[in-house]
Design an enzyme around this catalytic site. Sequence first.
Site, PDB file in Angstrom:
ATOM      1  N   SER A  21      99.442   1.302 102.470  1.00  0.00           N
ATOM      2  CA  SER A  21     100.130   2.594 102.526  1.00  0.00           C
ATOM      3  C   SER A  21     100.073   3.136 103.946  1.00  0.00           C
ATOM      4  O   SER A  21      99.085   2.900 104.655  1.00  0.00           O
ATOM      5  CB  SER A  21      99.463   3.577 101.573  1.00  0.00           C
ATOM      6  OG  SER A  21      99.920   4.887 101.837  1.00  0.00           O
ATOM      7  N   TYR A  47      91.835   7.065  98.353  1.00  0.00           N
ATOM      8  CA  TYR A  47      93.006   6.194  98.554  1.00  0.00           C
ATOM      9  C   TYR A  47      93.141   5.835 100.031  1.00  0.00           C
ATOM     10  O   TYR A  47      93.346   4.678 100.378  1.00  0.00           O
ATOM     11  CB  TYR A  47      94.260   6.918  98.051  1.00  0.00           C
ATOM     12  CG  TYR A  47      95.526   6.060  98.020  1.00  0.00           C
ATOM     13  CD1 TYR A  47      95.677   5.050  97.077  1.00  0.00           C
ATOM     14  CD2 TYR A  47      96.552   6.276  98.927  1.00  0.00           C
ATOM     15  CE1 TYR A  47      96.831   4.285  97.031  1.00  0.00           C
ATOM     16  CE2 TYR A  47      97.720   5.512  98.891  1.00  0.00           C
ATOM     17  CZ  TYR A  47      97.845   4.525  97.936  1.00  0.00           C
ATOM     18  OH  TYR A  47      98.988   3.763  97.896  1.00  0.00           O
TER      19      TYR A  47
HETATM   20  N1  LIG Z   1     104.764   3.838  94.984  1.00  0.00           N
HETATM   21  C1  LIG Z   1     104.662   4.073  96.289  1.00  0.00           C
HETATM   22  O1  LIG Z   1     105.396   4.903  96.863  1.00  0.00           O
HETATM   23  C2  LIG Z   1     103.634   3.342  97.116  1.00  0.00           C
HETATM   24  C3  LIG Z   1     103.509   3.688  98.466  1.00  0.00           C
HETATM   25  C4  LIG Z   1     102.576   3.020  99.258  1.00  0.00           C
HETATM   26  C5  LIG Z   1     101.807   2.010  98.694  1.00  0.00           C
HETATM   27  N2  LIG Z   1     101.941   1.693  97.386  1.00  0.00           N
HETATM   28  C6  LIG Z   1     101.093   0.623  96.844  1.00  0.00           C
HETATM   29  O2  LIG Z   1     101.888  -0.309  96.151  1.00  0.00           O
HETATM   30  C7  LIG Z   1     101.104  -0.937  95.121  1.00  0.00           C
HETATM   31  C8  LIG Z   1     101.864  -0.855  93.802  1.00  0.00           C
HETATM   32  O3  LIG Z   1     101.925   0.512  93.419  1.00  0.00           O
HETATM   33  P1  LIG Z   1     102.969   1.107  92.374  1.00  0.00           P
HETATM   34  O4  LIG Z   1     103.627   2.234  93.042  1.00  0.00           O
HETATM   35  O5  LIG Z   1     103.784   0.003  91.783  1.00  0.00           O
HETATM   36  O6  LIG Z   1     101.941   1.733  91.293  1.00  0.00           O
HETATM   37  P2  LIG Z   1     101.748   1.457  89.728  1.00  0.00           P
HETATM   38  O7  LIG Z   1     103.068   1.481  89.043  1.00  0.00           O
HETATM   39  O8  LIG Z   1     100.703   2.432  89.289  1.00  0.00           O
HETATM   40  O9  LIG Z   1     101.177  -0.027  89.686  1.00  0.00           O
HETATM   41  C9  LIG Z   1      99.850  -0.321  90.003  1.00  0.00           C
HETATM   42  C10 LIG Z   1      99.353  -1.341  89.019  1.00  0.00           C
HETATM   43  O10 LIG Z   1      98.033  -1.753  89.384  1.00  0.00           O
HETATM   44  C11 LIG Z   1      97.305  -1.917  88.181  1.00  0.00           C
HETATM   45  N3  LIG Z   1      95.867  -1.835  88.376  1.00  0.00           N
HETATM   46  C12 LIG Z   1      95.116  -0.723  88.609  1.00  0.00           C
HETATM   47  N4  LIG Z   1      93.825  -1.057  88.651  1.00  0.00           N
HETATM   48  C13 LIG Z   1      93.738  -2.386  88.416  1.00  0.00           C
HETATM   49  C14 LIG Z   1      92.669  -3.302  88.299  1.00  0.00           C
HETATM   50  N5  LIG Z   1      91.398  -2.917  88.447  1.00  0.00           N
HETATM   51  N6  LIG Z   1      92.943  -4.611  88.049  1.00  0.00           N
HETATM   52  C15 LIG Z   1      94.223  -5.017  87.912  1.00  0.00           C
HETATM   53  N7  LIG Z   1      95.293  -4.202  88.012  1.00  0.00           N
HETATM   54  C16 LIG Z   1      95.047  -2.896  88.258  1.00  0.00           C
HETATM   55  C17 LIG Z   1      97.800  -0.792  87.288  1.00  0.00           C
HETATM   56  O11 LIG Z   1      97.509  -1.077  85.925  1.00  0.00           O
HETATM   57  P3  LIG Z   1      96.989   0.098  84.952  1.00  0.00           P
HETATM   58  O12 LIG Z   1      97.957   1.241  85.126  1.00  0.00           O
HETATM   59  O13 LIG Z   1      97.007  -0.531  83.606  1.00  0.00           O
HETATM   60  O14 LIG Z   1      95.618   0.461  85.425  1.00  0.00           O
HETATM   61  C18 LIG Z   1      99.278  -0.804  87.582  1.00  0.00           C
HETATM   62  O15 LIG Z   1      99.979  -1.697  86.724  1.00  0.00           O
HETATM   63  C19 LIG Z   1      99.753  -0.201  95.105  1.00  0.00           C
HETATM   64  O16 LIG Z   1      98.797  -0.943  95.821  1.00  0.00           O
HETATM   65  C20 LIG Z   1     100.060   1.107  95.824  1.00  0.00           C
HETATM   66  O17 LIG Z   1      98.910   1.646  96.431  1.00  0.00           O
HETATM   67  C21 LIG Z   1     102.837   2.342  96.568  1.00  0.00           C
END
Ligand SMILES: NC(=O)c1ccc[n+]([C@@H]2O[C@H](COP(=O)([O-])OP(=O)(O)OC[C@H]3O[C@@H](n4cnc5c(N)ncnc54)[C@H](OP(=O)(O)O)[C@@H]3O)[C@@H](O)[C@H]2O)c1
Length: 237
Positions: A138, A160
Amino acid sequence: MSHSDLPGVVVTGAAGGIGAAVAREACARGHRVLALVHRSTSEPALNVPGIHVEVADVTRESVSEAVVRGLAAAGISRVGILVNAAGAVRHGTTLASTSAESIMESLDVHCTGVMRVTRACLPALLQAPRPVVLNLTSRHGSLSLAASGGVPGVPVSYSYRIAKAAQNMLTACLHQELAPRVRFLAVHPGRVATAIAPADADRSPAVTADQLLDLAENAPPEWSGRFLEPPATFLDW
Ligand SMILES: NC(=O)c1ccc[n+]([C@@H]2O[C@H](COP(=O)([O-])OP(=O)(O)OC[C@H]3O[C@@H](n4cnc5c(N)ncnc54)[C@H](OP(=O)(O)O)[C@@H]3O)[C@@H](O)[C@H]2O)c1
């Protein structure tokens, strides 16, 4: 090269958001996919031939066995692309409201979780001709950004930001040890509309997945060890 000859793709955090979109898009591009999910899921994006789903928690050492088991079940002997997308958000945007536990839990998902999955995939990554690992980070993990005041009006938890900064250092360490044989990129995906989306999210998971896979396929060796937002905006560490 026929589709069955393409190296496989492994993605964590695949039950929804960016991870699920990456799994679906990689499958559509003809890759066999191992989708690692935190808990069992009925996510429709994963219910297609070519995607094998394995339940695993990246904070557990047993994730290594899940990767080995999943690669065999998916018929993947070479991993061309690993996308570490698992992520979790804990609360606390001030010193007073931040628990030590929230920091340790976040580090375990974003940093040591990435380390465990990457280590488990490494033998299969080394079988592929141009393997690449995308660690989803991020902009909020940037020390430079934090030192200059962060993003105005966007409060983000200590845990975070600290966990993503640690993950960035892991990416740099992996690059130092293993590039150019394996490329490692720290990728800020942009502001994506998912379960943990920021209020100013302006990008869909599907568009993001397309950009991430284009990046994985095309990133030149000299982009390894860099921090960037697709398609090619480089960020300061
Ligand atoms: N969305 C954005 O704008 C954004 C921006 C910058 C960076 N990111 C990064 O992009 C990545 C994907 O994020 P996203 O936006 O797609 O969020 P998301 O929809 O919440 O997806 C994250 C996934 O990680 C899983 N997870 C959490 N803890 C875990 C664990 N201990 N073991 C295995 N899986 C686990 C969650 O499962 P559960 O829900 O079942 O726990 C969820 O399916 C993340 O690393 C996030 O920090 C996202």
